[in-house]
Scaffold this motif. Structure first.
Motif, mmCIF file in Angstrom:
data_model
loop_
_atom_site.group_PDB
_atom_site.id
_atom_site.type_symbol
_atom_site.label_atom_id
_atom_site.label_comp_id
_atom_site.label_asym_id
_atom_site.label_seq_id
_atom_site.Cartn_x
_atom_site.Cartn_y
_atom_site.Cartn_z
ATOM 1 N N SER A 150 -14.936 -17.607 -22.979
ATOM 2 C CA SER A 150 -15.443 -18.494 -21.924
ATOM 3 C C SER A 150 -14.388 -18.721 -20.844
ATOM 4 C CB SER A 150 -15.873 -19.828 -22.533
ATOM 5 O OG SER A 150 -16.872 -19.628 -23.516
ATOM 6 N N LEU A 151 -13.139 -18.945 -21.250
ATOM 7 C CA LEU A 151 -12.064 -19.135 -20.268
ATOM 8 C C LEU A 151 -11.791 -17.843 -19.500
ATOM 9 C CD1 LEU A 151 -9.625 -21.347 -22.357
ATOM 10 C CD2 LEU A 151 -11.071 -22.065 -20.450
ATOM 11 N N ALA A 152 -11.881 -16.697 -20.174
ATOM 12 C CA ALA A 152 -11.706 -15.427 -19.463
ATOM 13 C C ALA A 152 -12.798 -15.229 -18.419
ATOM 14 C CB ALA A 152 -11.709 -14.272 -20.467
ATOM 15 N N ASN A 153 -14.018 -15.638 -18.719
ATOM 16 C CA ASN A 153 -15.103 -15.557 -17.739
ATOM 17 C C ASN A 153 -14.835 -16.457 -16.539
ATOM 18 O OD1 ASN A 153 -16.538 -13.714 -19.258
ATOM 19 N ND2 ASN A 153 -17.772 -15.275 -20.287
ATOM 20 N N VAL A 154 -14.242 -17.633 -16.783
ATOM 21 C CA VAL A 154 -13.919 -18.523 -15.665
ATOM 22 C C VAL A 154 -12.878 -17.878 -14.758
ATOM 23 C CG1 VAL A 154 -12.928 -20.755 -15.044
ATOM 24 C CG2 VAL A 154 -14.526 -20.587 -16.960
ATOM 25 N N ARG A 155 -11.816 -17.314 -15.356
ATOM 26 C CA ARG A 155 -10.770 -16.688 -14.544
ATOM 27 C C ARG A 155 -11.292 -15.482 -13.776
ATOM 28 N NH1 ARG A 155 -7.838 -17.082 -19.394
ATOM 29 N NH2 ARG A 155 -7.964 -14.806 -19.584
ATOM 30 N N GLU A 156 -12.200 -14.742 -14.392
ATOM 31 C CA GLU A 156 -12.613 -13.465 -13.796
ATOM 32 C C GLU A 156 -13.807 -13.597 -12.863
ATOM 33 O OE1 GLU A 156 -13.662 -8.909 -15.343
ATOM 34 O OE2 GLU A 156 -13.058 -10.495 -16.755
ATOM 35 N N HIS A 157 -14.720 -14.513 -13.153
ATOM 36 C CA HIS A 157 -15.981 -14.551 -12.416
ATOM 37 C C HIS A 157 -16.195 -15.837 -11.630
ATOM 38 C CE1 HIS A 157 -17.001 -10.969 -14.672
ATOM 39 N NE2 HIS A 157 -16.887 -11.627 -15.827
ATOM 40 N N SER A 158 -15.201 -16.748 -11.608
ATOM 41 C CA SER A 158 -15.395 -18.027 -10.929
ATOM 42 C C SER A 158 -14.246 -18.278 -9.954
ATOM 43 C CB SER A 158 -15.481 -19.177 -11.948
ATOM 44 O OG SER A 158 -15.557 -20.424 -11.287
ATOM 45 N N THR A 159 -14.551 -19.062 -8.929
ATOM 46 C CA THR A 159 -13.523 -19.468 -7.954
ATOM 47 C C THR A 159 -12.785 -20.719 -8.410
ATOM 48 O OG1 THR A 159 -15.149 -20.793 -6.729
ATOM 49 C CG2 THR A 159 -14.856 -18.485 -6.062
ATOM 50 N N ALA A 160 -13.123 -21.254 -9.589
ATOM 51 C CA ALA A 160 -12.511 -22.491 -10.071
ATOM 52 C C ALA A 160 -11.038 -22.258 -10.388
ATOM 53 C CB ALA A 160 -13.243 -22.994 -11.302
ATOM 54 N N ARG A 161 -10.226 -23.315 -10.128
ATOM 55 C CA ARG A 161 -8.816 -23.300 -10.446
ATOM 56 C C ARG A 161 -8.498 -24.175 -11.655
ATOM 57 N NH1 ARG A 161 -9.058 -19.381 -8.376
ATOM 58 N NH2 ARG A 161 -8.121 -18.622 -6.419
ATOM 59 N N SER A 162 -9.507 -24.845 -12.176
ATOM 60 C CA SER A 162 -9.315 -25.698 -13.350
ATOM 61 C C SER A 162 -10.587 -25.652 -14.190
ATOM 62 C CB SER A 162 -8.998 -27.142 -12.937
ATOM 63 O OG SER A 162 -10.103 -27.705 -12.233
#
Length: 462
Positions: free
Chosen positions: A366-378
């Motif tokens: 889930s965290l890898a998806n955030v880093r790879e597919h999202s503009t979120a920084r947190s």
């Protein structure tokens, strides 16, 4: 049909199908029958000589014809399993013929046993059951007529009346003629019925043995298939682990490399920290990959006792490694807040190794998806435990407030792996966008497997 019905009444239980043929004996067994026939022949001749030696001389049969009769009566035993029906018919014909010509010989034990074995062998070894039934019917009918003629002592064949002590007083209640006839019928009924019954029992036993052997072969094949499927399942598990490892670490390497490239001209120290993060991620990825791939190798005894620490498989990740996962994500440029909520003390410490691994992999993916597919920084990583009517549960949730990053559509294997892990533990998966912005991935897994546990679903978070 009447014979079949009688057979069903005499032999309760399952019977072989009509077209079934018993497996014929081996060549060694057929040769063994020849030797047995020769031994019985010698015993019969020696026994006949003994009877001639201690019996009265008057009305004694001739020696040479007696020997020949004994040899002829035992000879069909040599082919009793190769040609069972023919052997039975030969023995029947000789039994009746010698019974008329040499009755003193036929009352001996050896001819009686030989004929019993011939009947038994025909019933238990005949391949053509229809021919067997016809031959048995003919033999039984002929023996019945022969017995009737012998008891009544018909004048047409013998010219004398039945020699019974009708003129003297007997101690029984029955008429001597009726008692004599009934006694002979009973003896022959037990003789023929016993041989046929034992033959049918042996025939059915051979069929049941063949069924047991076939079922054992099927069980061995099923066992081999289950073992093969277990190997395939293990390889699929390793493939899923490899995907999670690569997705987690390599995506971190990519993010850190891009960040280091951008900040290197104006902040070399920050770029150096990012490069160290890349090094750590690469080392961890290589280590976990080697650990998983080592399972696929058949290591020898020398390798299994090796003292090299790198040759041993590293422990699988668990919930205790979540703080390290958060730190690694922070080094990759994604600030992660870890929140832990327990419905009772030490609930998370009771999580099994397999469940802890599944929760860790779901969090990492889930965290890898955030880093790879999202503009979120947190992002927020929440770990909770609780209970309901179905039992206790533990869930992991990752939320962010970013927007989808254009041009980063994945293959979907990561989300599929999350669902598969949750399904393995009777879990509930909730994956989808948040309102107004962001994304949430939540997986609730059961601490105690329950037959009433909910199945895996996918939904959209409110």
């Amino acid at each position: 049909m009447k014979l079949l019905a009688l057979r069903h009444r005499l032999l309760p239980g399952d019977l072989p199908p009509e077209g079934w043929e018993r497996k014929q004996p081996s060549a060694a067994a057929l040769r063994h029958d020849v030797w047995v026939a020769l031994v019985v022949m010698v015993i019969a001749v020696v026994g006949m000589e003994m009877i001639l030696s201690f019996g009265p001389a008057e009305n004694a049969p001739d020696r040479i014809p007696s020997y020949l009769a004994m040899c002829a009566l035992t000879a069909p035993l040599a082919v009793r399993r190769r040609f069972p029906i023919i052997a039975m018919l030969l023995l029947s014909g000789m039994f009746m013929g010698f019974g008329i010509w040499m009755p003193q010989v036929m009352v001996q034990l050896t001819p009686q046993v030989t004929y019993f074995v011939g009947l038994y062998s025909a019933v238990t070894w005949a391949k053509d059951r229809r021919s067997l039934r016809l031959a048995l019917a003919a033999v039984i009918l002929a023996m019945f007529l022969w017995l009737v003629i012998g008891i009544t002592n018909a004048k047409l064949l013998f010219g004398t009346e039945l020699d019974l002590p009708t003129s003297i007083e007997t101690s029984g209640f029955l008429d001597p003629v009726i008692a004599y006839a009934s006694y002979n019928f009973l003896i022959n009924l037990l003789y023929f019925g016993g041989a046929i019954f034992m033959g049918l029992m042996s025939w059915r036993g051979a069929w049941q043995h063949e069924l047991v052997v076939e079922q054992a072969d099927q069980l061995r094949a099923q066992s081999a298939e289950l073992a093969r499927r277990a190997v395939i399942d293990e390889r699929l598990r390793i493939a899923r682990e490899l995907h999670d490892v690569v997705a987690h670490h390599i995506s971190a390497v990519g993010v850190q490399a891009a960040a280091a490239r951008m900040v290197q001209p104006r902040d070399p120290q920050r770029a150096a920290e990012l490069m160290r993060g890349i090094e750590d991620s690469a080392r961890q990825a290589v280590g976990e990959t080697r650990s998983l791939l080592r399972v696929l190798r058949h290591e020898g005894a020398d390798e299994s006792v090796s003292t090299d620490p790198t040759a041993q498989r590293a422990p699988e990740p668990s919930l205790e490694q979540l703080p390290a996962l958060v730190e690694q994500c922070s080094r990759a440029g994604l600030r992660v807040e870890l929140i832990t909520v327990e419905h009772r003390s030490d609930a998370l410490q009771e999580v099994s190794a397999g469940l802890g691994l599944a929760l860790y992999r779901i969090a990492a993916e889930s965290l890898a998806n955030v880093r790879e597919h999202s503009t979120a920084r947190s992002a927020v990583l929440s770990l909770r435990s609780g209970g309901d009517t179905h039992g206790e549960w533990v869930e992991v949730e990752v939320t962010d407030d970013g927007a989808p990053r254009p041009g980063t559509a994945g293959s979907g294997f990561g989300l599929r792996g999350i669902r598969e892990r949750a399904e393995l533990h009777h879990g509930l998966v909730d994956i989808g966008p948040r309102s107004p912005t962001g994304w949430r991935t939540r997986a609730r897994l059961r601490l105690l497997n329950s037959a009433t546990a909910p199945t895996t679903t996918q939904g959209v978070a409110p």
